[in-house]
Write an enzyme that holds these catalytic residues in place. Structure first.
Site, PDB file in Angstrom:
ATOM      1  N   ASP A  43       0.828  -1.204   0.000  1.00  0.00           N
ATOM      2  CA  ASP A  43       0.000   0.000   0.000  1.00  0.00           C
ATOM      3  C   ASP A  43       0.868   1.262   0.000  1.00  0.00           C
ATOM      4  O   ASP A  43       0.565   2.240  -0.674  1.00  0.00           O
ATOM      5  CB  ASP A  43      -0.936  -0.012   1.222  1.00  0.00           C
ATOM      6  CG  ASP A  43      -1.921  -1.176   1.166  1.00  0.00           C
ATOM      7  OD1 ASP A  43      -2.259  -1.603   0.034  1.00  0.00           O
ATOM      8  OD2 ASP A  43      -2.340  -1.666   2.229  1.00  0.00           O
ATOM      9  N   ARG A 103       2.268   1.789  -3.456  1.00  0.00           N
ATOM     10  CA  ARG A 103       1.286   2.405  -4.374  1.00  0.00           C
ATOM     11  C   ARG A 103       1.168   3.902  -4.093  1.00  0.00           C
ATOM     12  O   ARG A 103       1.163   4.731  -5.010  1.00  0.00           O
ATOM     13  CB  ARG A 103      -0.075   1.722  -4.202  1.00  0.00           C
ATOM     14  CG  ARG A 103      -0.104   0.341  -4.831  1.00  0.00           C
ATOM     15  CD  ARG A 103      -1.481  -0.316  -4.717  1.00  0.00           C
ATOM     16  NE  ARG A 103      -1.494  -1.564  -5.483  1.00  0.00           N
ATOM     17  CZ  ARG A 103      -2.123  -2.668  -5.095  1.00  0.00           C
ATOM     18  NH1 ARG A 103      -2.784  -2.703  -3.947  1.00  0.00           N
ATOM     19  NH2 ARG A 103      -2.092  -3.743  -5.850  1.00  0.00           N
TER      20      ARG A 103
END
Ligand code: APR
Length: 327
Positions: free
Chosen positions: A156, A159
């Site tokens: 995460d 990203r």
């Protein structure tokens, strides 16, 4: 004589295969790829085939790593690290939570086998819904909590940094940031603590633009599912192997992992032995999660963290209803 680390990857599908490739390329250790036989096709042996194909990259990529494919946990005996990617991935229109019923049974069975064959291993769970699957692996293995963790934050955060770097027009290497909470759409990015080599990102981008990156990171997995019809594997594998490397090289990297928390970040205050696995910054080294780094969240951050924690608890509730012995 020193022996190479032994890293088993359970589930030799898209993420498992890419993890094996990356572990070999970085020469982090020898790899055992485990999967199950395909019903009605007893002549096939997918993990063996993948291992053979990957092994033959060695001379070109210049790595020395033994890569074995198997259906048998005996081949994984005494692994140092076990990565669990076994389970179904998402299809379009599905949330990670939709996988809970089927993947809980798979991860439970896998973790029981791992505990028997590699009692001293460190387990990294990748199967979704992540935070609940780590909990299942913890209970089913009976391992101490610092030797069980989930990969979510590494992905995460990657990203989040990628989208910010694109927006800023700077190298992805120069964006620093952290992210907390569960691996769902309510994960908690921390824009107030995000910087470009120490320069607060808030001084470089408008609130709207930062927020757009935050939202894209939160929905990043879903965006890939919509495009490919199945869930992502390159970035999830990269995040996983970042954790494997921190462990086998005893690097003490600070990486957001789904780690066992009680008082930390208000996850389950005072709940001795009855905590949950939630994404928090961890120091990763040869002992596993060697330390959770705590810092004071501001009111807004804690509010989002609380929402995320309650979602994790709900999902764990679903798994313990299915398997009361894991409660
Ligand atoms: N033991 C070992 N392997 C298993 C088992 C089991 N009990 N059950 C399923 N598998 C294997 C499947 O045969 C398949 O090869 O797990 C593999 C999963 O691979 P993919 O279907 O390609 O899925 P992948 O994209 O790798 O995702 C795996 O990680 O991020 C999560 O949501 C994702 O839960 C999914 C998991």
């Amino acid at each position: 004589m020193m022996r190479r680390a032994k890293i088993s990857v359970i589930g030799a599908g898209n993420i498992g295969g890419e993890c094996a490739r990356s572990i070999a390329m970085k020469e982090l250790g020898d790899v055992v790829l485990v999967d199950i036989a395909i019903k009605d096709k007893p002549e096939l042996h997918m993990p063996k085939g993948k291992a053979l194909d990957l092994s033959c990259c060695g001379p070109v990529e210049k790595f020395d790593a033994k890569i074995v494919g198997t259906f048998d946990y005996a081949d994984t005996a005494n692994s140092d690290v076990v990565v669990i990617t076994a389970g179904l991935p998402r299809k379009p229109g599905m949330s990670r939570d939709d996988l809970v019923q089927i993947n809980a049974g798979i991860v439970k069975g896998v973790a029981e086998q791992v505990a028997k064959s590699s009692p001293n291993a460190i387990i990294i769970v990748v199967s979704n819904p992540l935070d609940a699957m780590v909990y299942v692996a913890w209970k089913a293995s009976g391992f101490p909590a610092h030797r069980v963790m989930g990969q979510a934050g590494a992905l995460d955060v990657a990203r989040y940094k990628t989208f910010l770097a694109w927006e800023l027009g700077v190298s992805v290497e120069d964006v620093q940031g952290m992210l907390l909470g569960g691996h769902g759409d309510d994960m908690v990015p921390l824009p107030n603590r995000t910087s470009v080599n120490g320069i607060p990102v808030k001084e470089l981008l408008s609130a709207e633009k930062i927020n757009a990156c935050v939202e894209r990171a939160k929905a990043g997995g879903g965006e890939v599912v919509k495009l490919m019809g199945t869930s992502a594997w390159y970035a999830p594998s990269a995040g996983t192997v970042e954790m494997v490397e921190a462990i086998v090289r005893d690097k003490k990297r600070v990486i957001a992992c789904a780690a066992y928390c009680e008082d930390e970040y208000g996850v389950a205050p005072g709940a001795k032995g009855k905590g949950y696995f939630v994404g928090v910054p961890c120091v990763l080294g040869s002992k596993g999660v060697e330390r959770i780094i705590g810092f004071k969240l501001d009111g807004e951050e804690q509010k989002y963290m609380d929402i995320s924690i309650s979602h994790v608890k709900e999902l764990v509730g679903v798994t313990t209803k299915l398997y009361p012995e894991l409660g």
